[in-house]
Write an enzyme that holds these catalytic residues in place. Sequence first.
Site, short mmCIF file in Angstrom:
data_model
loop_
_atom_site.label_atom_id
_atom_site.label_comp_id
_atom_site.label_asym_id
_atom_site.label_seq_id
_atom_site.Cartn_x
_atom_site.Cartn_y
_atom_site.Cartn_z
N TYR A 168 0.84 -1.21 0.00
CA TYR A 168 0.00 0.00 0.00
C TYR A 168 0.87 1.25 0.00
O TYR A 168 0.64 2.19 -0.78
CB TYR A 168 -0.93 0.01 1.22
CG TYR A 168 -1.67 1.32 1.35
CD1 TYR A 168 -2.75 1.61 0.51
CD2 TYR A 168 -1.28 2.28 2.27
CE1 TYR A 168 -3.41 2.83 0.58
CE2 TYR A 168 -1.94 3.50 2.36
CZ TYR A 168 -3.01 3.77 1.51
OH TYR A 168 -3.64 4.99 1.59
N ARG A 212 1.89 8.99 12.62
CA ARG A 212 1.52 10.27 13.24
C ARG A 212 0.02 10.54 13.17
O ARG A 212 -0.57 11.11 14.09
CB ARG A 212 2.28 11.39 12.53
CG ARG A 212 2.04 12.79 13.07
CD ARG A 212 2.45 13.83 12.04
NE ARG A 212 1.65 13.69 10.83
CZ ARG A 212 2.00 14.20 9.64
NH1 ARG A 212 3.14 14.82 9.50
NH2 ARG A 212 1.20 14.05 8.60
N ARG A 225 -10.43 5.36 8.51
CA ARG A 225 -9.40 4.91 7.56
C ARG A 225 -8.38 4.12 8.37
O ARG A 225 -7.84 4.62 9.36
CB ARG A 225 -8.75 6.10 6.87
CG ARG A 225 -9.69 6.82 5.91
CD ARG A 225 -9.00 7.95 5.20
NE ARG A 225 -8.67 9.04 6.11
CZ ARG A 225 -7.93 10.10 5.77
NH1 ARG A 225 -7.44 10.19 4.56
NH2 ARG A 225 -7.69 11.05 6.64
N PHE A 285 15.76 19.70 -1.52
CA PHE A 285 14.35 19.33 -1.72
C PHE A 285 14.06 17.94 -1.16
O PHE A 285 13.02 17.71 -0.54
CB PHE A 285 14.04 19.39 -3.22
CG PHE A 285 12.71 18.80 -3.60
CD1 PHE A 285 11.54 19.51 -3.42
CD2 PHE A 285 12.64 17.53 -4.16
CE1 PHE A 285 10.31 18.97 -3.78
CE2 PHE A 285 11.43 16.97 -4.51
CZ PHE A 285 10.25 17.70 -4.32
#
Length: 412
Positions: A168, A212, A225, A285
């Site tokens: 997933y 989290r 969920r 980044f």
Amino acid sequence: MGTLGTLMKHPDDIYPLLKLKMAAKNLEKQIPPEPHWAFCYSMLHKVSRSFALVIQQLGTELRNAVCIFYLVLRALDTVEDDTSIATDVKVPILIAFHRHIYDRDWHFSCGTKDYKVLMDQFHHVSTAFLELGKGYQEAIEDITKRMGAGMAKFICKEVETVDDYDEYCHYVAGLVGLGLSKLFHAADKEDLASDSLSNSMGLFLQKTNIIRDYLEDINEIPKSRMFWPRQIWSKYVNKLEDLKYEENSDKAVQCLNDMVTNALIHVEDCLKYMAALRDPAIFKFCAIPQIMAIGTLALCYNNIELFRGVVKMRRGLTAKVIDRTKSMDDVYGAFFDFSSILKSKVDKNDPNATKTLSRLEAVQKTCRASGALSKRKSYIVKGEPSYNSTLIVALFIILAIVYAYLSASPRI
């Protein structure tokens, strides 16, 4: 603790916070004039201010491609996350989403707040997408197609095993890592990274977010969920939602620590990926979110508050990470520091203590071997520093005045 109280406790946060505030202010002045690009960058700032700041490190061409890549996947994620959409409606949209990005007229109303605006006015994103170079378009289409198919698969399938969990996370985040590697390569900035390392970059971030966001996800209306794998949580409780109840606090923390230990397996791959990057802008980044992830895991580990409310790094620490992260030495230093914090919280009676410590020691060994640990500022404060509160307040006021002056000054 209020903002002023936090700053008094961490006065060295003030300067990085001021720089972050000024950078955010400058972003508002850099929004492109074309309506579709203006919408895309304005929307990016609204759905992810931290990502909007980090993306500004990139050159214009690559920045535009990454911006659209992010918004396309954010829109796809909005469809997946909306639990009010019937499965027979949702699945075909997810599977066909890679085709919708070529259609300037397509939109689908779902989500809430800024995400609803993104979906209602998706034609702006499609218009911008069609202006990207062919190499960028192909990479974005490929990842969107694969991600949509994977999301559709898990609409009809629960996350049962750890293998399911990895699969997933691959679909919703590992593929983002693969896609970004493709975009960096298409821009002739980097060699094409291996799929396994790119995948780990995404999995580490996604697993951190899933850990989290436990309480937010389990309390989702109209339907929870559930992303924590049954193979892990069933060792501690009968139902995943049982972790949030006070009577299960000890078991909840043990389960949480098990989840964090699982996430740590990706750290060494992430360090390898970042060490191979050549372009300074792309490096920053990539590096900032990874440091934020290890910092968040250090905060979440062994922390019952995760099951009671929101647990996240203080804004001043986030500002420090953004300000300090310039080289791989900084990354090694940050990972060493945050893994040390996490290591100090390991209870020898925790069922996974041995495994957790083994993974942390492997990370720290890699960081030590880099020879970089003496070359950076530490994120660990040894002892409580003593500061004069009046001086701190005065400094804060002076910096606020400087910021107000700079913000009001016309650009030359």
